[in-house]
Every structure is written in C-alpha cells, then in structure tokens.
Design a protein around this motif. Sequence first.
Motif, mmCIF file in Angstrom:
data_model
loop_
_atom_site.group_PDB
_atom_site.id
_atom_site.type_symbol
_atom_site.label_atom_id
_atom_site.label_comp_id
_atom_site.label_asym_id
_atom_site.label_seq_id
_atom_site.Cartn_x
_atom_site.Cartn_y
_atom_site.Cartn_z
ATOM 1 N N VAL A 153 1.699 10.620 -56.703
ATOM 2 C CA VAL A 153 1.093 11.765 -56.263
ATOM 3 C C VAL A 153 0.795 11.875 -54.602
ATOM 4 O O VAL A 153 1.234 12.762 -53.881
ATOM 5 C CB VAL A 153 -0.346 12.036 -56.659
ATOM 6 C CG1 VAL A 153 -1.055 13.189 -56.275
ATOM 7 C CG2 VAL A 153 -0.154 12.320 -58.454
ATOM 8 N N GLU A 154 0.166 10.604 -54.116
ATOM 9 C CA GLU A 154 0.151 10.415 -52.625
ATOM 10 C C GLU A 154 1.342 10.770 -51.787
ATOM 11 O O GLU A 154 1.382 11.396 -50.784
ATOM 12 C CB GLU A 154 -0.659 9.087 -52.491
ATOM 13 C CG GLU A 154 -1.886 9.147 -52.891
ATOM 14 C CD GLU A 154 -2.705 10.029 -52.158
ATOM 15 O OE1 GLU A 154 -2.861 10.455 -50.842
ATOM 16 O OE2 GLU A 154 -3.574 10.813 -53.100
ATOM 17 N N THR A 156 3.908 12.342 -52.834
ATOM 18 C CA THR A 156 4.477 13.899 -52.957
ATOM 19 C C THR A 156 3.774 14.726 -51.788
ATOM 20 O O THR A 156 3.956 15.471 -51.388
ATOM 21 C CB THR A 156 4.075 14.159 -54.573
ATOM 22 O OG1 THR A 156 4.757 13.344 -55.224
ATOM 23 C CG2 THR A 156 4.668 15.654 -54.580
ATOM 24 N N LYS A 157 2.370 14.435 -51.815
ATOM 25 C CA LYS A 157 1.602 15.049 -51.123
ATOM 26 C C LYS A 157 2.033 14.963 -49.455
ATOM 27 O O LYS A 157 2.270 16.099 -48.523
ATOM 28 C CB LYS A 157 0.065 14.625 -50.845
ATOM 29 C CG LYS A 157 -0.547 15.180 -52.231
ATOM 30 C CD LYS A 157 -2.079 14.504 -51.997
ATOM 31 C CE LYS A 157 -2.773 14.974 -53.363
ATOM 32 N NZ LYS A 157 -4.215 14.235 -53.120
ATOM 33 N N CYS A 160 5.364 16.988 -48.993
ATOM 34 C CA CYS A 160 4.807 18.344 -49.184
ATOM 35 C C CYS A 160 4.359 18.962 -47.570
ATOM 36 O O CYS A 160 4.799 19.913 -47.149
ATOM 37 C CB CYS A 160 3.998 18.717 -50.166
ATOM 38 S SG CYS A 160 4.492 18.631 -51.887
ATOM 39 N N GLU A 161 3.635 18.050 -47.044
ATOM 40 C CA GLU A 161 3.101 18.260 -45.527
ATOM 41 C C GLU A 161 4.215 18.477 -44.823
ATOM 42 O O GLU A 161 4.434 19.296 -43.562
ATOM 43 C CB GLU A 161 2.095 17.041 -45.478
ATOM 44 C CG GLU A 161 0.849 17.302 -45.791
ATOM 45 C CD GLU A 161 0.099 18.742 -45.499
ATOM 46 O OE1 GLU A 161 0.333 18.945 -44.270
ATOM 47 O OE2 GLU A 161 -0.573 19.488 -46.276
ATOM 48 N N LYS A 164 5.990 21.589 -45.385
ATOM 49 C CA LYS A 164 5.229 22.819 -44.894
ATOM 50 C C LYS A 164 5.399 22.883 -43.388
ATOM 51 O O LYS A 164 5.551 23.847 -42.962
ATOM 52 C CB LYS A 164 3.898 22.575 -45.173
ATOM 53 C CG LYS A 164 2.909 23.261 -44.835
ATOM 54 C CD LYS A 164 1.247 23.054 -45.336
ATOM 55 C CE LYS A 164 0.499 24.163 -44.790
ATOM 56 N NZ LYS A 164 -0.982 23.791 -45.188
#
Length: 249
Positions: A153-154, A156-157, A160-161, A164
């Motif tokens: 999850v970390e 992936t975050k 994503c940043e 973004k």
Amino acid sequence: MFFKKKREIEYDLDMNNIPQHIAFIMDGNGRWAKKRKMPRTYGHHEGTKTIRTLALEANRLGVKAMTVYAFSTENFKREASEVDYIFKLPKEFFQLYLKELMDNDVSIRYIGHLEMAPLETRRIIEEAVSQTSRNHGLILTFAFIYGGRDEIVEATKIICEEYKHGQISLDDINEDYFEKHLMTKDLPPVDLMVRSSGEKRLSNFLLWQLAYAEFVFDDTLWPDFDEERLHYAIAVYQGRERRFGGVVK
C-alpha cells in the motif's frame, strides 16, 4: 537446565547453489518457553541467540542477505508487557553481538515503521545500521513493525503521488518500477523462506518478495533452530527444481 542438542546430521551442500537471500519467520518462542514453564519473554530472549547463530553461519556459507520477521504490524495486539519487552530486545541483542557481527563484516538494516517504536529502540537500531554501513558481508535485515500488505500500500501511494505530479506516465509502471518502491529495493530477491515451529502460513510477511521463493516449514521451535536446521533448509532448497513459471527442458 536445558541445553541445545549438538548437530547430529551433516548435509552435503552444493556451495555453488547457496540461496542468496533467506527470509525467516521466527515462530515458536512462546511455546518453547511454555514447555519449560517460563514466561513468553524468556522465549524471545533465547530466540535472539538464534538470530546471531544463523547470521554468522549464513555469512560463512556465502548467503548475501538474511531477513528476519522481528515484529509485525499485527503484533501490537499482544499483551502490552510482551510488546514492551520485545522493544527492549534490540538493545540487548546489539550490546551482546554487535561487535561480533562487525568482526564478521555483517551489515545491519531494517524495514518497517521504526518511527512507531520507542525512541530508545529507534536509536539503538539506527546506531547499529550506521556502525555497520561500510560492511560488505551478509546483510542482516530486521523486519520491525512491518507488514507485507502495508508495504505494498505504501509503495502504491508513492507511485500515485509521482503520477499525480506528472513525474511518470501509466506506461512507466511495471513490476520492476514497483519493486523499486518497496522497502527491500536494495536487497537481492528472496530465494528461500523458512518458518519455524510447524505453522504453515506467511502471516503478512514479504508478500510481494516471496512470489517465487522456495518455502520450508520446519517443526523446530525458533530457539532450537540451529546450524543443522539451516543446513537442512538449504539442502531442501537445493533439491528443488526452480522453473519460475517456465518449463525445464
């Protein structure tokens, strides 16, 4: 008084086929202590000796990396007294064994959320990492306040940043790119995962990294896991045909 048994079996290991990275789920400390009518914390204390023993032997055999599951994100569910004791173990471990590990060129690292540990625990581990940073032998990594799902999850975050903010495109994201965002990005792939005590599950440990690792589940309780059991696990690994999804011709 209880003594560990002496090695009884010698395994003829192929020194040209030693796993480069061995991961351990250190299970059975509590049951080991209970059998001796001792508190669970005594089992954890004795279990740290096994880490030292296996690290030195793995280093001697030419293993490049050894990762041990020291404290999971789920372990906070245990009794507060046991959690507090586990947080004190790094100080005890490094006071006893850091010099010996240094003398054997072992490098200390950690993965997980060390920032969630007490300040003294963080300081002790970070100091061990710093002192051994120039060593070139076995990389001994402690998975401390670590969870496999959380790691994914970390990562992936972070990706994503990056997307973004226009740093990458969707086409840039593949398995290799994802792996570069994992906590183990600087370690070789895990070849062998060993779990002691007879339990047969991964318990949220290195879920991505174990995709093509060989698994060995050993009935030995962790404080009794010695060089002989390590040699046995490597012998089992060497006896398997690793195809990585392909077919051996």
